[in-house]
Design an enzyme around this catalytic site. Sequence first.
Site, PDB file in Angstrom:
ATOM      1  N   ASP A   1      -1.758  -8.067   6.734  1.00 14.17           N
ATOM      2  CA  ASP A   1      -0.995  -7.954   5.488  1.00 14.17           C
ATOM      3  C   ASP A   1      -0.405  -9.303   5.110  1.00 14.17           C
ATOM      4  OD1 ASP A   1      -1.495  -5.269   5.502  1.00 14.17           O
ATOM      5  OD2 ASP A   1       0.589  -4.661   5.193  1.00 14.17           O
TER       6      ASP A   1
ATOM      7  N   THR B   1       0.812  -1.209   0.000  1.00 18.56           N
ATOM      8  CA  THR B   1       0.000   0.000   0.000  1.00 18.56           C
ATOM      9  C   THR B   1       0.848   1.262   0.000  1.00 18.56           C
ATOM     10  OG1 THR B   1      -0.189  -0.275   2.373  1.00 18.56           O
ATOM     11  CG2 THR B   1      -2.019  -1.011   1.047  1.00 18.56           C
ATOM     12  N   THR B   2       2.021   1.197   0.635  1.00 12.35           N
ATOM     13  CA  THR B   2       2.894   2.365   0.579  1.00 12.35           C
ATOM     14  C   THR B   2       3.483   2.481  -0.824  1.00 12.35           C
ATOM     15  OG1 THR B   2       3.497   1.804   2.840  1.00 12.35           O
ATOM     16  CG2 THR B   2       4.733   3.554   1.794  1.00 12.35           C
TER      17      THR B   2
HETATM   18  P1  ADP Z   1       4.178  -1.611   1.487  1.00 13.12           P
HETATM   19  O1  ADP Z   1       3.079  -0.990   2.280  1.00 13.12           O
HETATM   20  O2  ADP Z   1       4.257  -1.055   0.102  1.00 13.12           O
HETATM   21  O3  ADP Z   1       4.161  -3.095   1.529  1.00 13.12           O
HETATM   22  P2  ADP Z   1       6.481  -1.812   3.116  1.00 13.12           P
HETATM   23  O4  ADP Z   1       6.871  -0.831   4.168  1.00 13.12           O
HETATM   24  O5  ADP Z   1       5.927  -3.129   3.551  1.00 13.12           O
HETATM   25  O6  ADP Z   1       5.502  -1.100   2.154  1.00 13.12           O
HETATM   26  O7  ADP Z   1       7.769  -2.060   2.236  1.00 13.12           O
HETATM   27  C1  ADP Z   1       7.743  -2.925   1.158  1.00 13.12           C
HETATM   28  C2  ADP Z   1       9.051  -2.849   0.401  1.00 13.12           C
HETATM   29  O8  ADP Z   1      10.132  -3.298   1.196  1.00 13.12           O
HETATM   30  C3  ADP Z   1       8.968  -3.748  -0.803  1.00 13.12           C
HETATM   31  O9  ADP Z   1       9.465  -3.069  -1.941  1.00 13.12           O
HETATM   32  C4  ADP Z   1       9.866  -4.913  -0.415  1.00 13.12           C
HETATM   33  O10 ADP Z   1      10.452  -5.485  -1.543  1.00 13.12           O
HETATM   34  C5  ADP Z   1      10.886  -4.255   0.476  1.00 13.12           C
HETATM   35  N1  ADP Z   1      11.492  -5.218   1.392  1.00 13.12           N
HETATM   36  C6  ADP Z   1      10.856  -5.987   2.295  1.00 13.12           C
HETATM   37  N2  ADP Z   1      11.730  -6.758   2.968  1.00 13.12           N
HETATM   38  C7  ADP Z   1      12.958  -6.474   2.478  1.00 13.12           C
HETATM   39  C8  ADP Z   1      14.288  -6.930   2.764  1.00 13.12           C
HETATM   40  N3  ADP Z   1      14.510  -7.862   3.681  1.00 13.12           N
HETATM   41  N4  ADP Z   1      15.302  -6.401   2.063  1.00 13.12           N
HETATM   42  C9  ADP Z   1      15.064  -5.475   1.121  1.00 13.12           C
HETATM   43  N5  ADP Z   1      13.857  -4.997   0.813  1.00 13.12           N
HETATM   44  C10 ADP Z   1      12.801  -5.480   1.476  1.00 13.12           C
HETATM   45 MG    MG Z   2       4.441  -4.385   3.179  1.00 13.61          MG
END
Ligand code: ADP
Ligand code: MG
Length: 552
Positions: A398, A93-94
């Site tokens: 989520d 969502t972000t």
């Molecule tokens: P959203 O609400 O969009 O899901 P998040 O704060 O959950 O936002 O962040 C999601 C992003 O973080 C995604 O682009 C995902 O690929 C990245 N991400 C999640 N875990 C990792 C990790 N261990 N290393 C690098 N990127 C990550």
């Molecule tokens: Mg997320």
Amino acid sequence: QQPQIILLKEGTDSSQGKPQLISNINACQAIVDAVRTTLGPRGMDKLIVDAGGKATISNDGATIMKLLDIVHPAAKTLVDIAKSQDAEVGDGTTSVVLLAGEFLKLCKPFIEEGVHPQIIVRAFRKATYLTVQKINEISVKIKKDDPKEKTSDQIREQRELLMKCASTALSSKLVSQQKDFFSKMVVDAVMILDELLPLNMIGMKKVTGGALEDSQLIAGVAFKKTFSYAGFEMQPKSYKNPKIALLNIELELKAEKENAEIRVDNVDEYQSIVDAEWSILYDKLEKIHKSGAKCVLSKLPIGDVATQYFADRDMFCAGRVSDDDLKRTMKACGGAIQSSVSSMTDDVLGTCENFNERQIGGERYNIFTGCPQASTCTIIMRGGAEQFIEETERSLHDAIMIVRRAIKNDAIVAGGGAIEMELSKYLRDYSRTIPGKEQLLIGAMAKALEVIPRQLCDNAGFDATNILNKLRQKHATGGRWFGVDITTEDIADNFETFVWEPAVVKINAITAASEATCLILSVDETVKNPKAGGEGGPGGPMGRGRGRGRPM
Ligand code: ADP
Ligand code: MG
């Protein structure tokens, strides 16, 4: 023939044309800046206090956007896409808001230079179509066989995949320290469900106190003990293979209720009313007792006479059970919810292997396990502060959505900006093959996709320019799944480090972001009726209609 002139009511606010477009874009930018820093594993959380003074701490884009109370009409579109992403896939969502913001930002110079919005819209639609195709082409599919003939190896493989996806979704949340613990729990929970994976069959209960690791998954139904009368509370309650009666019947003397009003002329008359009530109640109670039910659950209140009656006969009862808890019990234990006691036959009674009442933290919980139709489960969350548990619930939601998505559609891509970099490269290469404005516009979209890895770096305090350069270089030489490595401040093959996300998350995010961009770009005039703000003011809908002006 007189020319038609549109007259707007006094006080109507209207602006149009290029300045309007630019101002809409700027408004969206402000919203995006509000959620920008929450992206990714090193993202920060937001504390939002609403008008009522309720504080919420969250990292979830959709939650934040909902709470922001945005009034700008164009910027509301961004709230909508965050909500739709939340409903469709649950995660990302972000990202979706961030992408839409970046698309708009890179359109702005074109608008300022006088490129017609429709040309931009067309180029964006095309680019979106291409990216979605590309994702489908490169996403990695885990072979899907007939689920009934799965070998234990395949089941294990599928579980691993689901756990990876869940833990990526959780790694950006407050509970990221416990992500292994929770991703296992989430996968177990979803696996219990039947084929349709109904979300409402996972109960989420919150008990403040204790540590996060005290959270537990119960393969069955659990709900907080409902109100009951003194004396009954103290008895140990635990049954093996009880029959369960599910009722929608009030087992209470009406006279007990405060709002009951009876007019009588003499004592005898009163006595006869009371007698009649008692005999009706006892008749009901007896029928329930005779049916052999050990646990009596009712949506409506169970009064103290009934409670005592059941207690004397070693039966358990709970009144005012909430509707969804009762439905889940029915789903798990079988039986049917009865509105009368006239036919309490065995087929309307549910059953389970074990029923007991257990202390969890400061609360007592009724727990039904070993259910014959075990297609429901309950997660009991523990943790310190109330706000913390609430954020845990949103995070688990989520992850649950992601796991459900991944089961239904098990194509995955690597996260951490890897897929975005790959798409960016693909679009850039493609744009070089076409002439004209379209080349620049598709190139702009390619650049916009880089916002995800860049923001991941920024939020972690890395040198974004440096890392992005490395990533571009890797992707140019075929390093398809290279993305930001959060732990080492470098780049890594995120497929190998198991930062996996379902492909649908990305497909949905990019399509929704591009749709929102196109929508905002095709608005060149806002007409604000002075009444529109104060809903239902004097004049009502009529007045609003008039505001549009009339031919003279
Ligand atoms: P959203 O609400 O969009 O899901 P998040 O704060 O959950 O936002 O962040 C999601 C992003 O973080 C995604 O682009 C995902 O690929 C990245 N991400 C999640 N875990 C990792 C990790 N261990 N290393 C690098 N990127 C990550
Ligand atoms: Mg997320």
